[in-house]
Design a protein around this motif. Structure first.
Motif, mmCIF file in Angstrom:
data_model
loop_
_atom_site.group_PDB
_atom_site.id
_atom_site.type_symbol
_atom_site.label_atom_id
_atom_site.label_comp_id
_atom_site.label_asym_id
_atom_site.label_seq_id
_atom_site.Cartn_x
_atom_site.Cartn_y
_atom_site.Cartn_z
ATOM 1 N N UNK A 1 -2.140 -3.574 0.765
ATOM 2 C CA UNK A 1 -3.376 -3.326 1.508
ATOM 3 C C UNK A 1 -4.342 -4.457 1.210
ATOM 4 N N UNK A 2 -5.078 -4.883 2.219
ATOM 5 C CA UNK A 2 -6.040 -5.977 2.067
ATOM 6 C C UNK A 2 -7.427 -5.499 2.475
ATOM 7 N N UNK A 3 -8.391 -5.817 1.661
ATOM 8 C CA UNK A 3 -9.786 -5.489 1.957
ATOM 9 C C UNK A 3 -10.644 -6.732 1.748
ATOM 10 N N UNK B 1 -11.335 -11.814 -0.272
ATOM 11 C CA UNK B 1 -10.338 -10.824 0.128
ATOM 12 C C UNK B 1 -9.445 -10.515 -1.060
ATOM 13 N N UNK B 2 -9.012 -9.266 -1.141
ATOM 14 C CA UNK B 2 -8.090 -8.885 -2.195
ATOM 15 C C UNK B 2 -6.891 -8.202 -1.560
ATOM 16 N N UNK B 3 -5.726 -8.616 -1.982
ATOM 17 C CA UNK B 3 -4.481 -7.982 -1.554
ATOM 18 C C UNK B 3 -3.967 -7.142 -2.708
ATOM 19 N N UNK B 4 -3.859 -5.840 -2.448
ATOM 20 C CA UNK B 4 -3.393 -4.900 -3.461
ATOM 21 C C UNK B 4 -1.964 -4.490 -3.114
ATOM 22 N N UNK B 5 -1.043 -4.668 -4.037
ATOM 23 C CA UNK B 5 0.352 -4.305 -3.796
ATOM 24 C C UNK B 5 0.845 -3.379 -4.893
#
Length: 199
Positions: free
Chosen positions: A66-68, A55-59
Motif C-alpha cells: 500500500x502506498x500513501x 510517499x511511503x510504500x508499506x509491504x
C-alpha cells in the motif's frame, strides 16, 4: 497498512517524525532530509520553506503493498532579534530597543530587572517595535541585566534571543570636613575626607 497521511504544518528548522504501520517493510521516497528511509518512523528535517511531499510504500505478507502520500508544509522561518543604542552606562540608564525580528506576530520582552511586556499584531495597539526602557542601579556595584525577547509567528512558531546590558552605579560626590569648627573669620586651611561610594 496505516499511515498519518495528508498535510502537516511544520515550523521551519523543527524536525518532525512521520510514521506508517501495518507492514514488515517500509520505503519512503524521496529519501532526502530523512533520518532513515527504510523504517516505519523516519524523522524529516527539511531546511527549505514550502511544500515537501513524501510517499511511503508499506509491504507485508502475501505480497500485499500500500502506498500513501504525506505533504509537509514547512512554514516561513521565524528569527528573534533586536537592537539597542546602549549596552553599558551609568544609572539611570535609558536604553532604546528596536525589534528587528523576522516574521514575528507576537513580541514578549523580559528586561532582566523584574519587568516585562508583551504586544502582538492582533490586539491594540499592535506590535510595539520601538521603545525606551529605564534601568536604575541603586547599588555600589555594576549590574548586568539579561534581556530576553521571545517571538511567535502567526502559526505559533517561535524563537528566542538574549542580550546583556551593564548598568554602573550613579556617581555621587560626598565630602566630610575633618575640622568640625563651623565658621572662621580669617583665612584658614580646611581638610576634607572623600566619602563617595567606591566605583
Amino acid at each position: 497498512a496505516g499511515i498519518d497521511a495528508g498535510e502537516t504544518k511544520v515550523c521551519f528548522g523543527s524536525p518532525i517524525q512521520m510514521y506508517a504501520t501495518g507492514g514488515t517493510k517500509y520505503k519512503w521516497t524521496p529519501a532526502d532530509y530523512l533520518s532513515d528511509p527504510n523504517v516505519f518512523n523516519p524523522i524529516a528535517n527539511v531546511p527549505i520553506a514550502g511544500i515537501k511531499q513524501y510517499q511511503v510504500e508499506v509491504s507485508g505478507a502475501c505480497n500485499m503493498t500500500e502506498t500513501k502520500t504525506i505533504n509537509l508544509q514547512i512554514l516561513p522561518p521565524v528569527k528573534a532579534d533586536f537592537s539597542v543604542d546602549n549596552i553599558t552606562g551609568c544609572s539611570p540608564l535609558a536604553v532604546s530597543f528596536k525589534n528587528t525580528s523576522l516574521n514575528a506576530a507576537e513580541l514578549r520582552w523580559n528586561f532582566g530587572d523584574g519587568t516585562d511586556t508583551t504586544s502582538n499584531k492582533f490586539s491594540p495597539p499592535g506590535l510595539v517595535e520601538q521603545f525606551s526602557h529605564l534601568y536604575v542601579n541603586n547599588t555600589d556595584k555594576p549590574i548586568t541585566y539579561t534581556v530576553q525577547l521571545i517571538v511567535k509567528s502567526e502559526a505559533a512558531c517561535g524563537d528566542v534571543v538574549q542580550k546583556q546590558i551593564t548598568v554602573y552605579p550613579s556617581v555621587e560626590a560626598k565630602l566630610s570636613r575633618i575640622d568640625p569648627t563651623p565658621s572662621y573669620c580669617s583665612t584658614r586651611s580646611l581638610s576634607f575626607d572623600n566619602i563617595s561610594p567606591a566605583t
